[in-house]
Write a protein that holds these residues in place. Structure first.
Motif, PDB file in Angstrom:
ATOM      1  N   ALA A  95       0.852  -1.197   0.000  1.00  0.00           N
ATOM      2  CA  ALA A  95       0.000   0.000   0.000  1.00  0.00           C
ATOM      3  C   ALA A  95       0.885   1.244   0.000  1.00  0.00           C
ATOM      4  N   SER A  96       1.872   1.259  -0.880  1.00  0.00           N
ATOM      5  CA  SER A  96       2.825   2.372  -0.923  1.00  0.00           C
ATOM      6  C   SER A  96       2.151   3.639  -1.439  1.00  0.00           C
ATOM      7  N   VAL A  97       2.802   4.771  -1.164  1.00  0.00           N
ATOM      8  CA  VAL A  97       2.329   6.067  -1.628  1.00  0.00           C
ATOM      9  C   VAL A  97       3.235   6.539  -2.756  1.00  0.00           C
ATOM     10  N   LEU A  98       2.665   6.868  -3.896  1.00  0.00           N
ATOM     11  CA  LEU A  98       3.414   7.423  -5.022  1.00  0.00           C
ATOM     12  C   LEU A  98       3.108   8.916  -5.088  1.00  0.00           C
ATOM     13  N   SER A  99       4.151   9.736  -5.026  1.00  0.00           N
ATOM     14  CA  SER A  99       4.000  11.187  -5.039  1.00  0.00           C
ATOM     15  C   SER A  99       4.554  11.746  -6.345  1.00  0.00           C
ATOM     16  N   VAL A 100       3.672  12.282  -7.188  1.00  0.00           N
ATOM     17  CA  VAL A 100       4.078  12.869  -8.466  1.00  0.00           C
ATOM     18  C   VAL A 100       4.658  14.254  -8.200  1.00  0.00           C
ATOM     19  N   GLN A 101       5.904  14.459  -8.580  1.00  0.00           N
ATOM     20  CA  GLN A 101       6.583  15.742  -8.381  1.00  0.00           C
ATOM     21  C   GLN A 101       6.463  16.654  -9.594  1.00  0.00           C
ATOM     22  N   ALA A 102       6.336  16.068 -10.770  1.00  0.00           N
ATOM     23  CA  ALA A 102       6.182  16.852 -12.000  1.00  0.00           C
ATOM     24  C   ALA A 102       5.598  15.950 -13.070  1.00  0.00           C
ATOM     25  N   LEU A 103       4.767  16.529 -13.932  1.00  0.00           N
ATOM     26  CA  LEU A 103       4.253  15.793 -15.088  1.00  0.00           C
ATOM     27  C   LEU A 103       3.891  16.812 -16.157  1.00  0.00           C
ATOM     28  N   HIS A 104       4.586  16.725 -17.295  1.00  0.00           N
ATOM     29  CA  HIS A 104       4.374  17.654 -18.399  1.00  0.00           C
ATOM     30  C   HIS A 104       4.286  16.863 -19.697  1.00  0.00           C
ATOM     31  N   GLY A 105       3.225  17.114 -20.445  1.00  0.00           N
ATOM     32  CA  GLY A 105       3.075  16.485 -21.750  1.00  0.00           C
ATOM     33  C   GLY A 105       2.809  17.540 -22.806  1.00  0.00           C
ATOM     34  N   ASN A 106       3.603  17.541 -23.856  1.00  0.00           N
ATOM     35  CA  ASN A 106       3.445  18.550 -24.905  1.00  0.00           C
ATOM     36  C   ASN A 106       2.251  18.278 -25.811  1.00  0.00           C
ATOM     37  N   THR A 107       1.721  17.063 -25.757  1.00  0.00           N
ATOM     38  CA  THR A 107       0.531  16.709 -26.527  1.00  0.00           C
ATOM     39  C   THR A 107      -0.450  16.021 -25.590  1.00  0.00           C
ATOM     40  N   ASP A 108      -1.708  15.947 -26.016  1.00  0.00           N
ATOM     41  CA  ASP A 108      -2.702  15.237 -25.209  1.00  0.00           C
ATOM     42  C   ASP A 108      -2.326  13.766 -25.063  1.00  0.00           C
ATOM     43  N   GLY A 109      -1.758  13.191 -26.119  1.00  0.00           N
ATOM     44  CA  GLY A 109      -1.334  11.796 -26.050  1.00  0.00           C
ATOM     45  C   GLY A 109      -0.230  11.585 -25.036  1.00  0.00           C
ATOM     46  N   ALA A 110       0.743  12.488 -25.007  1.00  0.00           N
ATOM     47  CA  ALA A 110       1.833  12.382 -24.038  1.00  0.00           C
ATOM     48  C   ALA A 110       1.310  12.496 -22.616  1.00  0.00           C
ATOM     49  N   TYR A 111       0.407  13.452 -22.408  1.00  0.00           N
ATOM     50  CA  TYR A 111      -0.202  13.640 -21.095  1.00  0.00           C
ATOM     51  C   TYR A 111      -0.936  12.371 -20.654  1.00  0.00           C
ATOM     52  N   SER A 112      -1.728  11.816 -21.559  1.00  0.00           N
ATOM     53  CA  SER A 112      -2.483  10.598 -21.277  1.00  0.00           C
ATOM     54  C   SER A 112      -1.556   9.437 -20.961  1.00  0.00           C
ATOM     55  N   ALA A 113      -0.518   9.273 -21.759  1.00  0.00           N
ATOM     56  CA  ALA A 113       0.414   8.160 -21.558  1.00  0.00           C
ATOM     57  C   ALA A 113       1.111   8.241 -20.207  1.00  0.00           C
ATOM     58  N   LEU A 114       1.511   9.431 -19.804  1.00  0.00           N
ATOM     59  CA  LEU A 114       2.235   9.587 -18.544  1.00  0.00           C
ATOM     60  C   LEU A 114       1.337   9.293 -17.341  1.00  0.00           C
ATOM     61  N   TRP A 115       0.095   9.769 -17.369  1.00  0.00           N
ATOM     62  CA  TRP A 115      -0.803   9.451 -16.257  1.00  0.00           C
ATOM     63  C   TRP A 115      -1.116   7.959 -16.218  1.00  0.00           C
ATOM     64  N   GLN A 116      -1.306   7.348 -17.370  1.00  0.00           N
ATOM     65  CA  GLN A 116      -1.582   5.907 -17.370  1.00  0.00           C
ATOM     66  C   GLN A 116      -0.372   5.123 -16.883  1.00  0.00           C
ATOM     67  N   HIS A 117       0.838   5.624 -17.174  1.00  0.00           N
ATOM     68  CA  HIS A 117       2.036   4.982 -16.636  1.00  0.00           C
ATOM     69  C   HIS A 117       2.055   5.085 -15.114  1.00  0.00           C
ATOM     70  N   ILE A 118       1.760   6.262 -14.590  1.00  0.00           N
ATOM     71  CA  ILE A 118       1.733   6.458 -13.137  1.00  0.00           C
ATOM     72  C   ILE A 118       0.710   5.525 -12.497  1.00  0.00           C
ATOM     73  N   PHE A 119      -0.477   5.451 -13.092  1.00  0.00           N
ATOM     74  CA  PHE A 119      -1.524   4.609 -12.525  1.00  0.00           C
ATOM     75  C   PHE A 119      -1.166   3.123 -12.587  1.00  0.00           C
ATOM     76  N   GLY A 120      -0.233   2.758 -13.446  1.00  0.00           N
ATOM     77  CA  GLY A 120       0.131   1.365 -13.596  1.00  0.00           C
ATOM     78  C   GLY A 120       1.315   0.910 -12.768  1.00  0.00           C
ATOM     79  N   VAL A 121       1.906   1.799 -11.970  1.00  0.00           N
ATOM     80  CA  VAL A 121       3.049   1.403 -11.137  1.00  0.00           C
ATOM     81  C   VAL A 121       2.575   0.442 -10.051  1.00  0.00           C
TER      82      VAL A 121
END
Length: 408
Positions: A237-263
């Motif tokens: 039950a670890s805690v993941l703390s996002v310090q920064a997330l920047h996506g230059n396109t909607d696809g990049a933004y989507s991919a990064l959040w889905q990566h975070i959610f999949g850790v």
């Protein structure tokens, strides 16, 4: 105030930052952290107040280019403001603010901006709350998405040197879109954002993980996060703390959040200083599960009204005459006519009858498009006819909303 006020020399940095640490109630910076700061700080813009050989108060200014709605403006970013508890209530803070704003004016910077440790402090010096950020938290089991922009690339973990080569370009692409974001020098990237060794995280959290999103080998986004390992009744039950997330396109933004959610092994995901109009809110299948706590982030102080109002664009074409009260910076007060639209603006002094009357605090709050003139008028902070208030909102409003993702 009878104490001398001046910039510091490099040899005085230890005294300066020790005094600042006492004012904020934390341990003094280690020598290597001070040395790293001196690699990118402009000490000619430091402000120190001396009582004998002791630094009684500190402040400083970063030299930024800040994004406005549709434009850019030179900005003096106020930082390191602290007065020793032994020297409070002696006019020292006021003297430093006078010194700093005079310098900003002399250098031709149209605005000053800051992050406030306490929201009540800087309003008396003309600052208005111009942007908010949002603290997010969500149970990882509740991160299912209803919709998500498609992407064709991949996320991968990278080291500091590669990030130094790719991430400044990603930041610069992002920052010209969002009012409130600021320029970063090479020294800022090397000694602050991607410092080696990195700044220590909160107690119990890991060092930073660096994730880059790419399409066809081209970097289009990045995320940084820490993890606090935790188990409950034998289950991860670890805690993941996002310090920064920047996506230059909607696809990049989507991919990064889905990566975070999949850790894996994570129970809770949190992030600080996210956007008030974060697309993630609309992507989640159950948005109620995303706990949001807004807070003020960026405070803006208009120093040169003509330059500042001409440095942004306006959502709809229109004209307003504004009676501006500015007791702390009298050169900035007066009556101005602003004629602006999506393609640019002109501003000048005028003798025409004012449509709106406000203090410089309200103009700072309106400046980045994050505050409503209607809201300020209902609060008794702007005077004018209903039609003029409506015109102000039509002109000053902007999308996207202002965003300041980094504390200075």
């Amino acid at each position: 105030m009878d104490y001398p006020i001046r910039p510091i020399a490099p040899s005085e940095a230890q005294k300066f930052f020790t005094s600042n640490a006492i004012a904020f109630g934390h341990d003094p910076r280690p020598e290597e952290a001070i040395a790293s700061t001196l690699e990118y700080a402009d000490l000619s813009r430091s402000i120190s107040v001396w009582d004998g050989d002791q630094v009684a108060a500190t402040a400083g200014t970063w030299s930024f280019e800040m994004t406005t709605p549709g434009g850019l403006v030179p900005c003096g970013g106020l930082t390191w403001v602290g007065v020793l508890p032994s020297h409070r209530r002696q006019g020292i803070l006021t003297a430093m603010m006078r010194y700093q704003l005079d310098q900003v004016h002399e250098r031709g910077e149209a605005i000053a901006a800051l992050w406030a440790s306490e929201a009540i402090i800087y309003q008396r010096f003309g600052y208005g709350m111009a942007a908010e950020g949002v603290e997010l938290a969500i149970d990882r089991t509740r991160t299912a998405l209803r919709t998500a922009p498609p992407f064709s690339g991949r996320c991968r973990y990278i080291q500091r040197d590669e990030a130094l080569g790719a991430w400044p370009g990603i930041w610069d692409t992002d920052r010209v879109r969002y009012p409130g974001m600021h320029s970063r020098s090479a020294g800022w990237w090397e000694n602050r954002v991607l410092r080696d060794p990195p700044w220590p995280g909160p107690a119990g959290f890991s060092s930073l993980f660096n994730v880059q999103y790419e399409e066809g080998g081209k970097p289009l986004g990045y995320a940084r996060y820490r993890i606090k390992e935790h188990y409950e009744n034998g289950s991860a039950a670890s805690v993941l703390s996002v310090q920064a997330l920047h996506g230059n396109t909607d696809g990049a933004y989507s991919a990064l959040w889905q990566h975070i959610f999949g850790v894996d092994l994570v129970g809770k995901i949190q992030a600080e200083w996210r956007r008030t109009d974060e697309p993630l809110y609309a992507m989640l299948a159950d948005p109620r599960r995303l706990v949001r706590r807004p807070s003020d982030t960026l405070w803006v102080r208009i120093v040169d009204t003509v330059q500042a109002l001409e440095a942004r664009r306006y959502r709809t074409a229109g004209a307003l005459v504004i009676e501006l009260r500015d007791d702390f910076c009298p050169w900035n007060g007066g009556r101005y006519v602003i004629e602006g639209g999506p393609d640019g603006a002109r501003c000048s002094h005028t003798t025409k009858t004012a449509d709106l009357t406000m203090t410089v605090n309200e103009l700072g709050a309106l400046y980045l498009g994050g505050m409503s003139a209607h809201q300020l008028a209902r609060a008794g902070r702007i005077e004018g006819a209903a039609q003029a208030i409506t015109t102000a909102d039509s002109m000053f409003a902007w999308a996207p909303q202002p965003w300041a993702p980094e504390i200075w």
